[in-house]
Design a protein around this motif. Structure first.
Motif, PDB file in Angstrom:
ATOM      1  N   MET A   1       0.836  -1.169   0.000  1.00 31.81           N
ATOM      2  CA  MET A   1       0.000   0.000   0.000  1.00 31.81           C
ATOM      3  C   MET A   1       0.884   1.235   0.000  1.00 31.81           C
ATOM      4  SD  MET A   1      -2.594   1.738   2.787  1.00 31.81           S
ATOM      5  CE  MET A   1      -2.973   0.266   3.593  1.00 31.81           C
ATOM      6  N   SER A   2       0.419   2.218  -0.698  1.00 33.75           N
ATOM      7  CA  SER A   2       1.115   3.494  -0.764  1.00 33.75           C
ATOM      8  C   SER A   2       0.234   4.568  -0.154  1.00 33.75           C
ATOM      9  CB  SER A   2       1.413   3.829  -2.224  1.00 33.75           C
ATOM     10  OG  SER A   2       1.813   5.167  -2.350  1.00 33.75           O
ATOM     11  N   ILE A   3       0.849   5.582   0.387  1.00 26.69           N
ATOM     12  CA  ILE A   3       0.076   6.697   0.929  1.00 26.69           C
ATOM     13  C   ILE A   3      -0.731   7.360  -0.181  1.00 26.69           C
ATOM     14  CG2 ILE A   3       1.811   8.504   0.687  1.00 26.69           C
ATOM     15  CD1 ILE A   3       0.926   9.298   3.597  1.00 26.69           C
ATOM     16  N   LEU A   4      -0.302   7.189  -1.414  1.00 25.77           N
ATOM     17  CA  LEU A   4      -1.021   7.754  -2.544  1.00 25.77           C
ATOM     18  C   LEU A   4      -2.363   7.059  -2.766  1.00 25.77           C
ATOM     19  CD1 LEU A   4       1.976   8.118  -5.026  1.00 25.77           C
ATOM     20  CD2 LEU A   4       0.952   9.881  -3.586  1.00 25.77           C
ATOM     21  N   ASN A   5      -2.510   5.824  -2.264  1.00 28.16           N
ATOM     22  CA  ASN A   5      -3.752   5.078  -2.433  1.00 28.16           C
ATOM     23  C   ASN A   5      -4.812   5.430  -1.396  1.00 28.16           C
ATOM     24  OD1 ASN A   5      -2.464   3.737  -4.494  1.00 28.16           O
ATOM     25  ND2 ASN A   5      -1.991   1.949  -3.278  1.00 28.16           N
ATOM     26  N   LEU A   6      -4.436   6.148  -0.349  1.00 30.97           N
ATOM     27  CA  LEU A   6      -5.383   6.485   0.704  1.00 30.97           C
ATOM     28  C   LEU A   6      -6.322   7.594   0.240  1.00 30.97           C
ATOM     29  CD1 LEU A   6      -3.054   6.537   3.842  1.00 30.97           C
ATOM     30  CD2 LEU A   6      -4.630   4.737   3.130  1.00 30.97           C
ATOM     31  N   LYS A   7      -7.579   7.479   0.644  1.00 33.15           N
ATOM     32  CA  LYS A   7      -8.563   8.511   0.329  1.00 33.15           C
ATOM     33  C   LYS A   7      -8.755   9.364   1.572  1.00 33.15           C
ATOM     34  CE  LYS A   7     -10.700   5.790  -3.179  1.00 33.15           C
ATOM     35  NZ  LYS A   7     -11.832   5.067  -3.663  1.00 33.15           N
ATOM     36  N   PHE A   8      -8.183  10.557   1.551  1.00 34.28           N
ATOM     37  CA  PHE A   8      -8.222  11.451   2.696  1.00 34.28           C
ATOM     38  C   PHE A   8      -9.508  12.261   2.735  1.00 34.28           C
ATOM     39  CE2 PHE A   8      -3.762  10.458   2.611  1.00 34.28           C
ATOM     40  CZ  PHE A   8      -3.418  10.464   3.941  1.00 34.28           C
ATOM     41  N   THR A   9      -9.981  12.494   3.949  1.00 30.52           N
ATOM     42  CA  THR A   9     -11.147  13.327   4.195  1.00 30.52           C
ATOM     43  C   THR A   9     -10.648  14.621   4.833  1.00 30.52           C
ATOM     44  OG1 THR A   9     -12.483  11.353   4.572  1.00 30.52           O
ATOM     45  CG2 THR A   9     -13.359  13.437   5.388  1.00 30.52           C
ATOM     46  N   PRO A  10     -11.040  15.767   4.305  1.00 29.95           N
ATOM     47  CA  PRO A  10     -10.586  17.035   4.888  1.00 29.95           C
ATOM     48  C   PRO A  10     -11.104  17.235   6.316  1.00 29.95           C
ATOM     49  CG  PRO A  10     -11.564  17.379   2.719  1.00 29.95           C
ATOM     50  CD  PRO A  10     -11.848  15.964   3.115  1.00 29.95           C
ATOM     51  N   GLY A  11     -10.323  17.958   7.110  1.00 28.69           N
ATOM     52  CA  GLY A  11     -10.722  18.284   8.476  1.00 28.69           C
ATOM     53  C   GLY A  11     -10.327  17.214   9.472  1.00 28.69           C
ATOM     54  N   ALA A  12     -10.865  17.346  10.674  1.00 26.76           N
ATOM     55  CA  ALA A  12     -10.570  16.397  11.753  1.00 26.76           C
ATOM     56  C   ALA A  12     -11.615  15.280  11.760  1.00 26.76           C
ATOM     57  CB  ALA A  12     -10.588  17.120  13.098  1.00 26.76           C
ATOM     58  N   PRO A  13     -11.212  14.061  12.132  1.00 27.86           N
ATOM     59  CA  PRO A  13     -12.194  12.981  12.247  1.00 27.86           C
ATOM     60  C   PRO A  13     -13.081  13.210  13.474  1.00 27.86           C
ATOM     61  CG  PRO A  13     -10.053  12.246  13.019  1.00 27.86           C
ATOM     62  CD  PRO A  13      -9.864  13.622  12.462  1.00 27.86           C
ATOM     63  N   ALA A  14     -14.240  12.572  13.490  1.00 27.21           N
ATOM     64  CA  ALA A  14     -15.137  12.685  14.644  1.00 27.21           C
ATOM     65  C   ALA A  14     -14.502  12.034  15.874  1.00 27.21           C
ATOM     66  CB  ALA A  14     -16.474  12.033  14.335  1.00 27.21           C
ATOM     67  N   LYS A  15     -13.707  10.984  15.646  1.00 28.08           N
ATOM     68  CA  LYS A  15     -13.061  10.237  16.728  1.00 28.08           C
ATOM     69  C   LYS A  15     -11.801   9.601  16.175  1.00 28.08           C
ATOM     70  CE  LYS A  15     -13.961   6.371  19.821  1.00 28.08           C
ATOM     71  NZ  LYS A  15     -14.887   5.308  20.202  1.00 28.08           N
ATOM     72  N   LEU A  16     -10.751   9.534  16.978  1.00 28.14           N
ATOM     73  CA  LEU A  16      -9.526   8.860  16.551  1.00 28.14           C
ATOM     74  C   LEU A  16      -9.683   7.360  16.742  1.00 28.14           C
ATOM     75  CD1 LEU A  16      -6.781  11.206  18.030  1.00 28.14           C
ATOM     76  CD2 LEU A  16      -7.600  11.091  15.686  1.00 28.14           C
ATOM     77  N   LEU A  17      -9.381   6.605  15.693  1.00 26.93           N
ATOM     78  CA  LEU A  17      -9.479   5.150  15.728  1.00 26.93           C
ATOM     79  C   LEU A  17      -8.126   4.533  15.400  1.00 26.93           C
ATOM     80  CD1 LEU A  17     -12.798   4.774  13.722  1.00 26.93           C
ATOM     81  CD2 LEU A  17     -12.512   4.645  16.198  1.00 26.93           C
ATOM     82  N   PRO A  18      -7.821   3.352  15.965  1.00 27.95           N
ATOM     83  CA  PRO A  18      -6.570   2.679  15.632  1.00 27.95           C
ATOM     84  C   PRO A  18      -6.446   2.462  14.124  1.00 27.95           C
ATOM     85  CG  PRO A  18      -7.622   1.601  17.488  1.00 27.95           C
ATOM     86  CD  PRO A  18      -8.596   2.602  16.960  1.00 27.95           C
ATOM     87  N   GLY A  19      -5.255   2.678  13.602  1.00 26.06           N
ATOM     88  CA  GLY A  19      -5.003   2.479  12.183  1.00 26.06           C
ATOM     89  C   GLY A  19      -5.306   3.697  11.326  1.00 26.06           C
ATOM     90  N   MET A  20      -5.722   4.781  11.945  1.00 27.29           N
ATOM     91  CA  MET A  20      -6.064   5.995  11.220  1.00 27.29           C
ATOM     92  C   MET A  20      -4.796   6.816  10.978  1.00 27.29           C
ATOM     93  SD  MET A  20      -8.893   8.769  12.465  1.00 27.29           S
ATOM     94  CE  MET A  20     -10.312   7.732  12.162  1.00 27.29           C
TER      95      MET A  20
END
Length: 73
Positions: A1-20
């Motif tokens: 996996m490459s960081i280029l394959n990740l689909k990022f969501t703008p802003g802060a997440p509602a909650k921090l989850l493991p693996g995020m």
């Protein structure tokens, strides 16, 4: 996996989850299963974007295989 394959969501997440993966201050942080409250507040306040880099079932599978996947940030 490459960081280029990740689909990022703008802003802060509602909650921090493991693996995020969270980007703040120009750095990428991978969230573990235990994030101290002080670090969590900073990440939530200064997060630019986030993506789920490692799914929860993968972390569980790694732990079951004896690979310590419960890292601390």
């Amino acid at each position: 996996m490459s960081i280029l394959n990740l689909k990022f969501t703008p802003g802060a997440p509602a909650k921090l989850l493991p693996g995020m993966a969270v980007r703040c201050r120009g750095e990428m942080v991978l969230i573990g299963t235990h994030t101290p409250p002080s670090i969590e507040r900073v990440l939530m306040a200064e997060s630019v974007e986030w993506a789920q880099a490692i799914d929860g079932y993968v972390l569980e599978w790694l732990n079951n295989m004896g690979v310590p996947a419960k890292a601390v940030v």
